[in-house]
Each structure stands twice: as structure tokens, then as C-alpha cells.
Design an enzyme around this catalytic site. Structure first.
Site, PDB file in Angstrom:
ATOM      1  N   ASP A   1       0.820  -1.217   0.000  1.00 53.48           N
ATOM      2  CA  ASP A   1       0.000   0.000   0.000  1.00 53.48           C
ATOM      3  C   ASP A   1       0.850   1.261   0.000  1.00 53.48           C
ATOM      4  OD1 ASP A   1      -2.125  -1.640   0.055  1.00 53.48           O
ATOM      5  OD2 ASP A   1      -2.818  -1.109   2.075  1.00 53.48           O
ATOM      6  N   ALA A   2       1.936   1.223   0.762  1.00 56.29           N
ATOM      7  CA  ALA A   2       2.763   2.421   0.900  1.00 56.29           C
ATOM      8  C   ALA A   2       3.372   2.809  -0.447  1.00 56.29           C
ATOM      9  CB  ALA A   2       3.858   2.188   1.930  1.00 56.29           C
TER      10      ALA A   2
ATOM     11  N   TYR B   1       2.099   2.051  -3.396  1.00 54.03           N
ATOM     12  CA  TYR B   1       0.978   2.538  -4.201  1.00 54.03           C
ATOM     13  C   TYR B   1       0.726   4.018  -3.888  1.00 54.03           C
ATOM     14  CZ  TYR B   1      -3.794   2.701  -6.119  1.00 54.03           C
ATOM     15  OH  TYR B   1      -4.914   3.030  -6.824  1.00 54.03           O
ATOM     16  N   ASP B   2       0.683   4.329  -2.590  1.00 58.96           N
ATOM     17  CA  ASP B   2       0.431   5.711  -2.177  1.00 58.96           C
ATOM     18  C   ASP B   2       1.539   6.643  -2.675  1.00 58.96           C
ATOM     19  OD1 ASP B   2      -1.815   4.835  -0.900  1.00 58.96           O
ATOM     20  OD2 ASP B   2      -0.906   4.787   1.100  1.00 58.96           O
TER      21      ASP B   2
ATOM     22  N   SER C   1     -34.458  -6.609 -15.524  1.00 62.20           N
ATOM     23  CA  SER C   1     -34.464  -7.204 -14.184  1.00 62.20           C
ATOM     24  C   SER C   1     -34.550  -8.723 -14.340  1.00 62.20           C
ATOM     25  CB  SER C   1     -35.633  -6.660 -13.379  1.00 62.20           C
ATOM     26  OG  SER C   1     -36.823  -6.893 -14.076  1.00 62.20           O
TER      27      SER C   1
ATOM     28  N   TYR D   1     -18.099  -6.137  -9.461  1.00 60.30           N
ATOM     29  CA  TYR D   1     -18.001  -7.316 -10.325  1.00 60.30           C
ATOM     30  C   TYR D   1     -18.810  -7.066 -11.593  1.00 60.30           C
ATOM     31  CZ  TYR D   1     -15.937 -10.558  -6.910  1.00 60.30           C
ATOM     32  OH  TYR D   1     -15.111 -11.195  -6.040  1.00 60.30           O
TER      33      TYR D   1
ATOM     34  N   LYS E   1     -33.326 -17.387  -5.261  1.00 56.28           N
ATOM     35  CA  LYS E   1     -33.042 -16.650  -4.024  1.00 56.28           C
ATOM     36  C   LYS E   1     -32.961 -17.570  -2.808  1.00 56.28           C
ATOM     37  CE  LYS E   1     -33.896 -12.490  -3.787  1.00 56.28           C
ATOM     38  NZ  LYS E   1     -34.608 -11.332  -4.309  1.00 56.28           N
TER      39      LYS E   1
ATOM     40  N   CYS F   1     -32.772 -12.863  40.090  1.00 60.48           N
ATOM     41  CA  CYS F   1     -32.688 -14.001  39.175  1.00 60.48           C
ATOM     42  C   CYS F   1     -34.043 -14.707  39.075  1.00 60.48           C
ATOM     43  CB  CYS F   1     -31.621 -14.976  39.683  1.00 60.48           C
ATOM     44  SG  CYS F   1     -31.572 -16.525  38.779  1.00 60.48           S
TER      45      CYS F   1
ATOM     46  N   CYS G   1     -33.522 -18.437  40.786  1.00 60.40           N
ATOM     47  CA  CYS G   1     -33.272 -18.698  42.207  1.00 60.40           C
ATOM     48  C   CYS G   1     -33.585 -17.498  43.100  1.00 60.40           C
ATOM     49  CB  CYS G   1     -31.831 -19.141  42.427  1.00 60.40           C
ATOM     50  SG  CYS G   1     -30.634 -17.809  42.259  1.00 60.40           S
TER      51      CYS G   1
HETATM   52  S1  IVH Z   1     -27.582 -10.526 -14.472  1.00 66.48           S
HETATM   53  C1  IVH Z   1     -30.760  -9.499 -17.610  1.00 66.48           C
HETATM   54  N1  IVH Z   1     -26.016 -11.333 -12.547  1.00 66.48           N
HETATM   55  O1  IVH Z   1     -29.994  -8.666  -9.913  1.00 66.48           O
HETATM   56  C2  IVH Z   1     -30.023  -9.959 -16.428  1.00 66.48           C
HETATM   57  N2  IVH Z   1     -27.698  -9.740 -12.042  1.00 66.48           N
HETATM   58  O2  IVH Z   1     -32.892  -8.219 -11.373  1.00 66.48           O
HETATM   59  C3  IVH Z   1     -29.179  -8.916 -15.869  1.00 66.48           C
HETATM   60  N3  IVH Z   1     -27.691  -9.017  -9.704  1.00 66.48           N
HETATM   61  O3  IVH Z   1     -30.423  -5.519  -9.624  1.00 66.48           O
HETATM   62  C4  IVH Z   1     -28.709  -9.204 -14.522  1.00 66.48           C
HETATM   63  N4  IVH Z   1     -25.993 -10.248  -9.061  1.00 66.48           N
HETATM   64  O4  IVH Z   1     -27.940  -5.919  -9.898  1.00 66.48           O
HETATM   65  C5  IVH Z   1     -27.055 -10.540 -12.881  1.00 66.48           C
HETATM   66  N5  IVH Z   1     -24.545 -12.134 -10.938  1.00 66.48           N
HETATM   67  C6  IVH Z   1     -25.569 -11.335 -11.292  1.00 66.48           C
HETATM   68  C7  IVH Z   1     -26.210 -10.496 -10.358  1.00 66.48           C
HETATM   69  C8  IVH Z   1     -27.275  -9.705 -10.767  1.00 66.48           C
HETATM   70  C9  IVH Z   1     -26.884  -9.361  -8.687  1.00 66.48           C
HETATM   71  C10 IVH Z   1     -28.809  -8.067  -9.586  1.00 66.48           C
HETATM   72  C11 IVH Z   1     -28.715  -6.916 -10.499  1.00 66.48           C
HETATM   73  C12 IVH Z   1     -30.132  -6.440 -10.612  1.00 66.48           C
HETATM   74  C13 IVH Z   1     -30.889  -7.676 -10.344  1.00 66.48           C
HETATM   75  C14 IVH Z   1     -31.565  -8.123 -11.602  1.00 66.48           C
END
Ligand code: IVH
Length: 709
Positions: free
Chosen positions: A41-42, A44-45, A90, A241, A334, A428, A431
């Protein structure tokens, strides 16, 4: 410092800036993508400071993709809207049905999804790219000619918020791409999250500094990204990620023939991807992955709330298409929620085997993470006060992995009127002895150690143990049986047991366990065993005061303290009459321990139990307190603090005592002088405050020497 470095003199500024940027970007790549840090780290800084100095001397060298942008730009009044070039979709959810009746497959939602995919494609066991479902915030990152130009939140999927300045501060987000063969316009989708370790460290710091802790890593990530001041975002431990990619404006344009290959390309360009991502086949592959990730969930360095299954081949994805705003080719499986809301019906205290009093919330039964929860620990009185949990409150209960369910927080809007703050009961529930809490201690405890049924097993086990009363052969198992069958209610009852009691107890225990029938031989063995026990109990009656004191199991009083007490007071009567103040005068006895000892003997029930033991014949030889009353330091009280360089503290104490001094554990007005060694702390401060004489080591040595010691 950076300005005069030899590098800069050797290289033109522009070239040096490029070298520094490469080195810094490389360090980030190794850290976030390869998970294999290369420089400390040092270092890098230092690189970062040199680059900052260089850019401030040569403003024309500053670029939007320079790592110096990561410190955070100026605050803004609000976020601009961003229309996503390609909508952010989604995912549909599949749950494990934790209450599935017999005959119903708890994983039917996942099986239905895979069946639909198979029917849609007309094939069996398609390949799925599978990975954890990260518990953070979805974002989209736009790169033009390899440079990060815009970042946005998901918003409603069509329009999000422009959080570019904040995203620049997230070191896991590349500001420019590695390599060369990237498309002119690239949109990378993924999750910004707060690693568990960063979350814990941040909250620990907030608690130390009196700041506001974050509720959970998810809120931590979302809240940090939506800061109007990017410097605040920069101070938060965020990571990223990547899990998807587009080539705008064509929603069907692809980087490779399949998702997994496209992700590998992103990785090469500098985007972190999840190391737990895999390729599996068919529904069994998906469910196997779900089980595997579920089992390692607590050990993962980031929070997740399920896993995501995505058809890997892009041509198959296109064939399946979308329903509404979710793809038919992907689903989120889920985990059962780890947090649920419920109502506190009562707050009781539970007495542990060593007497600790733990407040427990009795809850309206609720399903949490697949299990019915009716109780949750509140840990201790401080925690109840911190959360301000009251009977009648609605609360969030959390149950993660194997841990005991706990109350996370109160839902203030749902508090019934007249709900009263909770107070630790004074007595207690088991007791009736006083509940005591020593200052500076977290735990409150039942002071009826010798009589409390909750503590009985542990009390007797400790009492009978080898270094205490040394009742040979009376192990935990027999103690449990003696209690279970009602032969023993308190320790004094041990001394009323006859041979037949043990034989009868053994027979009943064998009956309970469905053990072997009686034979003549077994009968003989049993008689011998019972005879030995009766003898061992009889033999334990003759003991020493220090063993007896240790055997009582007074909190914090170990063998060494028992010995000190026995020596100092000489008799049990003298010790029982000592007040807390007298006790702190004894060397090595601090205020907490003194409090425990005083509370123990203050409890009438304990005194009665001790009387019963002596009545039963437990005895020892009492002696006068062992202190010279005629030495040169007779009548003087000395306190040692800090470390001495030529003597150990015990050594110094022995020598002082040999001269007749009393060596005390804490400073008071009665202290004659304090000997302060290295790193002396609060005792020295107190001596100064009270005007007590302070000696250094040399003066102590001179004194000892002058008395031939
Ligand atoms: S793929 C069309 N991969 O899930 C598919 N989504 O409803 C696009 N999420 O809020 C999403 N981890 O942020 C995908 N490994 C993952 C995920 C991920 C979390 C969340 C995403 C979004 C929700 C999708």
C-alpha cells in the site's frame, strides 16, 4: 519530494506521468482482477502522490482516465438523468419453497424455469453460466475508445442517475481498458458492492468515532454511490463485479458466441469478474451450484442473496427472448430471507451455566431463513439500550447461517404508545438471588452461584474438580444424573449421599438409557464404584481454605486469587466480612474482582450454602494472615505499576512483603507510595492526583539493597 525524484529528472514529465499511470493501473488490476496484489500500500500511495504532484505542476497533463481522478471530484447539487442506450433488465425470481407440503417439490420454481428453457430451445440440459447474486447495486459503465466516460445507476431500467464522478473513485472500476482490441463503444453491466471486511471495518470505525454505522453492506454500497460529494464515496470501501456486456447501439451485437467467453474478454480488459462463476448443465447442475454456494455463503468475502442462472450461449438467449422487462433465459434463485419483521412479546433473561444473565426477546413466531424463530438473543443490557427494544415493539430479526437469531433493529414507526424502556431485572428468575453487574463489565450475572438451579451443574462440576475439592470419580455424567433424579439440589447435598443413593441413581440412569440388565457381577462392580465415590466425597471434607475458596466458583476467582485471598485474610470469616474497599487493598485484586467477591458473599443464599457445607463436615486449618508486622516497612502500603527492568512484579512484591509492606492492587489515599516502572498508566495518574509519593525503580532497588534484599 516527488518533484525532485531522479525519475522525473531523467524522464520528461509526460513520459513519467504515463509510466506512473501504468504502474498504478497495473497495481489495481493485480489487486482487483487477479486478486494477487503486487506492491505494498505504501508504494501505491507513493506512486499516487508523485503523479498528483506532477499533474499539479503540469495541468496540461491531466486526463479523465488518470488514477488521480479517484480521490473524488467536487460535490454536485444533484445527479443528471441518463437514458440507458440499452435498457437494464431485471430478473425473475425463483424461491425454494420452505413450506412445501409433502409431495410438492420445494425446488419446483427452478425446475419450471429450466423446463421452459429446454422446451423453448428444443434441447435437453442446456449450459448455464451460473454465479452468485450479489447484494449491492446494479450499474452500467460506458467506455468510448477504451476510456470510462459515463456510469449510471439502473433507475427504472430505462433511465438512471449519472454517478460517473462517484464511480471514478471505485478502484475496481477501470478508468481505461487494458490491451487493445476493444470495441469503440462498450457498456459493461455489473454490481457495485461493499465487501464484508470493508463494511465491518467501516462500522467499527464509526462506532469508535461516534459516527453513523451502515445498516448492512447493501445499503452501504447503494448509499455510498448516491453521495453528492464524490470524496465521501472515495472514503467508502466499494468493489465491483462485471456480469454483463453490450455493444451499443445494437442490443444484439456480441463480443463472443457466449456469455462466459465475453466475460473472459472483459477480465482481460481489466474488469473484475466473480471467481465463483461457473458453467453447469441442466437443472441438476443449477441446483448443485445453489447448494454449493449456499454452503459457502458465510465464508464468501461479499454478501449475496441467491444465485443467478443464465443461458450461456448468446444465440440461445436470443431465441428465448424476453417477457415484459425480464429475460426468459435467466432467473435469480433466491435464498430464504435472513431478515424478517415480527413483534416482541416479552423480554426475559436467561441465566447461563456460569450465571451470566442474557436478555432474550420472545417473539411472535416468524419464518427466518427457512426456520421458525420464536426467540432472539439481545446479548446484554447495553445492546438492549443501544437498540432501545421494548416489549410490544416490531423488530427486524436476523438469522444467518448457524448463528443464533438476533434482533437487528426496532421499526420505530410501529412502536405502540406507552411502550416502556426495558430494565434488567434485579433478581434471578431461577433462584431469586440478586442480579449484579460490576462496573466496566458487559455481562450482568446472578450472584447465587451456589444455589441457582441454572448454574447447579457447572457449580458442582467445578466444586468436585481435581484442583478444587478433588472428588475423585464424580464426573459430569454422574453429576447430571444426580441432579436429574433429584438426589442433589445444591453442593452441600453431595455430603448427604449414601452408597444406596448412588446404586439407585445408577439403576435409574440405566433404565432411562435402556442399558444392560443387572447381573451379579455387574452388581459387585457397581457396589465397588459407589463405595469409592462415597469414600472420595468423605475424603474431600478435609481441605484447605484456598481450595475451598477456589471451589466456590466465585466469578473471576481462579486458583491464584483464591491463594492470595486465603493468605491475606487467613480465615473465611475475615474474608466474608471484608468490604469491597478492603478487597481492593489486596494486591492483584482489582475493583471488578473485588465487586464479584463482595457480591458473592453478600448473597444470603450463598452464605447459607457455605454454612451447610461446614455443617456437613467440610473443614480446613485456618491460619493467621501471613504478613510480617515487625519488618521495616510494616504498616506501609505499596502499589506497583508499569514494568520494572530488573525485577518481575511478583518478585518485587515478594521482596516488599518480606520487609513487612502490604502490596495493594490499586491506589488510594492510604497508599504510602507507588513504584512506577515503564509504561505506567492510570495508577500513576491516580497517585499524582491524590498526591501519593511516586518512586522510580532505582529508588526501590536502593531501598531493597539497604535492607540486604
Ligand atoms: S444478471 C438481464 N447477474 O440482480 C439480467 N444480475 O434483477 C441482468 N444481480 O439488480 C442481470 N448479481 O444488480 C445478474 N450475478 C448477477 C447479479 C445480478 C446481482 C442483480 C442486479 C439487478 C438484479 C436483476
Amino acid at each position: 519530494m516527488a518533484k525532485t525524484s531522479h525519475h522525473q529528472q531523467a524522464q520528461p514529465a509526460a513520459q513519467r506521468a504515463a509510466t506512473l499511470r501504468d504502474a498504478i493501473d497495473d497495481a489495481n488490476y493485480r489487486y482487483y482482477v487477479l486478486d494477487n496484489p503486487a506492491i505494498p500500500d505504501a508504494e501505491y500511495d507513493r506512486l499516487m502522490r508523485e503523479l498528483e504532484a506532477l499533474e499539479s505542476d503540469h495541468p496540461e497533463l491531466a486526463t479523465p482516465d488518470s488514477p488521480t481522478n479517484r480521490v473524488g471530484a467536487k460535490p454536485v447539487a444533484g445527479f443528471a438523468e441518463v437514458r440507458h442506450a440499452i435498457p437494464m433488465l431485471s430478473l425473475a425470481n425463483a424461491f425454494t419453497d420452505t413450506e412445501a407440503p409433502a409431495g410438492v417439490d420445494p425446488e419446483h420454481e427452478v425446475r419450471d424455469f429450466v423446463r421452459r428453457v429446454e422446451q423453448g430451445l428444443g434441447i435437453a440440459d442446456p449450459e448455464f453460466a451460473v454465479e452468485p447474486k450479489f447484494d449491492g447495486l446494479a450499474i452500467s459503465l460506458r467506455y468510448e475508445a477504451g476510456v470510462f466516460v459515463q456510469g449510471a445507476t439502473r433507475g427504472d431500467g430505462t433511465t438512471g442517475e449519472d454517478v460517473t464522478a462517484n464511480l471514478r473513485t471505485v478502484k475496481a472500476v477501470p478508468l481505461r481498458l487494458r490491451g487493445k482490441a476493444w470495441p469503440t463503444v462498450l457498456e459493461v453491466r455489473g454490481e457495485v458492492y461493499m465487501p464484508k471486511a470493508g463494511f465491518d471495518a467501516y462500522n467499527a470505525r464509526m462506532l469508535r468515532e461516534g459516527g453513523k454505522p451502515l445498516a448492512n453492506p447493501r445499503n452501504g454500497a447503494a448509499g455510498s454511490l448516491r453521495q453528492l460529494d464524490p470524496r465521501v464515496t472515495a472514503s467508502r470501501p466499494l468493489a465491483f463485479y462485471a456480469y454483463g456486456v453490450y455493444l451499443p447501439p445494437d442490443p444484439d451485437a456480441v463480443l463472443a458466441d457466449r456469455h462466459s467467453a465475453a466475460m473472459a474478454k472483459l477480465r482481460g480488459w481489466g474488469f473484475p469478474t466473480c471467481p465463483q462463476s461457473e458453467l453447469v448443465r441442466g437443472v441438476e447442475g443449477c441446483l448443485g451450484y445453489f447448494a454449493k454456494i449456499g454452503a459457502m455463503r458465510d465464508r464468501l468475502p461479499y454478501g449475496i442473496d441467491g444465485v443467478v442462472y443464465k443461458v450461456d450461449r448468446y444465440d440461445q438467449q436470443r431465441e428465448l427472448g424476453f417477457v415484459a422487462r425480464a429475460p426468459r433465459w435467466a432467473i435469480a434463485h433466491k435464498f430464504p430471507a435472513e431478515e424478517q419483521a415480527t413483534v416482541v412479546e416479552a423480554i426475559d433473561i436467561q441465566i447461563g451455566r456460569t450465571g451470566a444473565a442474557t436478555p432474550v426477546a420472545r417473539l411472535k413466531p416468524v419464518q427466518v431463513a427457512g426456520v421458525t424463530v420464536t426467540n432472539a438473543t439481545l446479548h446484554n443490557a447495553d445492546q438492549v439500550a443501544r437498540l432501545d427494544v421494548r416489549v410490544g415493539d416490531s423488530v427486524i430479526v436476523r438469522r444467518a447461517g448457524d448463528v443464533i437469531p438476533e434482533v437487528v433493529r426496532v421499526i420505530p414507526e410501529r412502536r405502540p404508545p406507552h411502550a416502556k424502556p426495558w430494565k434488567m431485572p434485579t433478581h434471578c428468575p431461577i433462584c431469586g438471588s440478586a442480579i449484579e453487574r460490576e462496573e466496566g463489565e458487559v455481562a450482568a450475572r446472578c450472584s447465587g452461584g451456589l444455589v441457582c438451579a441454572a448454574q447447579r451443574r457447572e457449580t458442582i462440576r467445578h466444586f468436585a474438580s481435581r484442583r478444587a475439592m478433588d472428588i475423585d470419580g464424580l464426573g459430569e455424567r454422574y453429576i447430571g444424573d444426580l441432579i436429574e433424579f433429584g438426589y442433589v439440589h445444591s453442593i452441600a447435598d453431595l455430603y448427604t449421599l449414601a452408597l444406596d443413593d448412588f446404586l439407585e441413581m445408577k439403576r435409574r440412569a440405566e433404565e432411562r438409557d435402556g442399558a444392560i440388565p443387572d447381573t451379579v457381577k455387574a452388581g459387585k462392580i457397581a457396589s465397588k464404584w459407589a463405595g469409592n465415590l462415597v469414600e472420595a466425597i468423605e475424603a474431600s471434607k478435609a481441605t484447605t481454605l484456598e481450595r475451598f475458596l477456589f471451589a466456590l466458583g466465585i466469578p473471576e476467582v481462579g486458583e491464584a486469587t483464591a491463594k492470595t485471598l486465603a493468605r491475606h485474610f487467613g480465615s473465611l470469616e475475615a474474608l466474608m466480612q471484608a468490604g469491597e474497599a478492603d478487597l481492593t487493598e489486596v494486591s492483584d485484586i482489582g475493583p471488578v474482582m473485588a465487586g464479584h467477591i463482595a457480591a458473592f458473599f453478600a448473597e444470603r443464599r450463598n452464605r447459607e450454602a457455605i454454612a451447610a457445607l461446614r455443617q456437613a463436615g467440610v473443614h480446613w486449618r485456618e491460619s493467621a494472615p501471613q504478613r510480617r508486622t515487625d519488618g521495616p516497612l510494616a504498616g506501609r502500603t505499596v502499589v506497583l505499576t508499569g514494568s520494572l527492568s530488573t525485577l518481575t512484579r511478583d518478585n518485587a512484591k515478594d521482596k516488599l512483603e518480606a520487609l513487612g509492606a502490604k502490596v495493594a492492587g490499586s491506589v488510594s489515599k492510604k497508599t504510602s507510595f507507588v513504584v512506577a516502572g515503564d509504561a505506567a498508566g492510570s495508577k500513576l495518574d491516580k497517585a499524582r492526583a491524590l498526591g501519593v509519593e511516586v518512586w522510580d525503580e532505582a529508588r526501590l532497588l536502593a531501598l531493597l539493597e539497604s535492607h540486604g534484599s
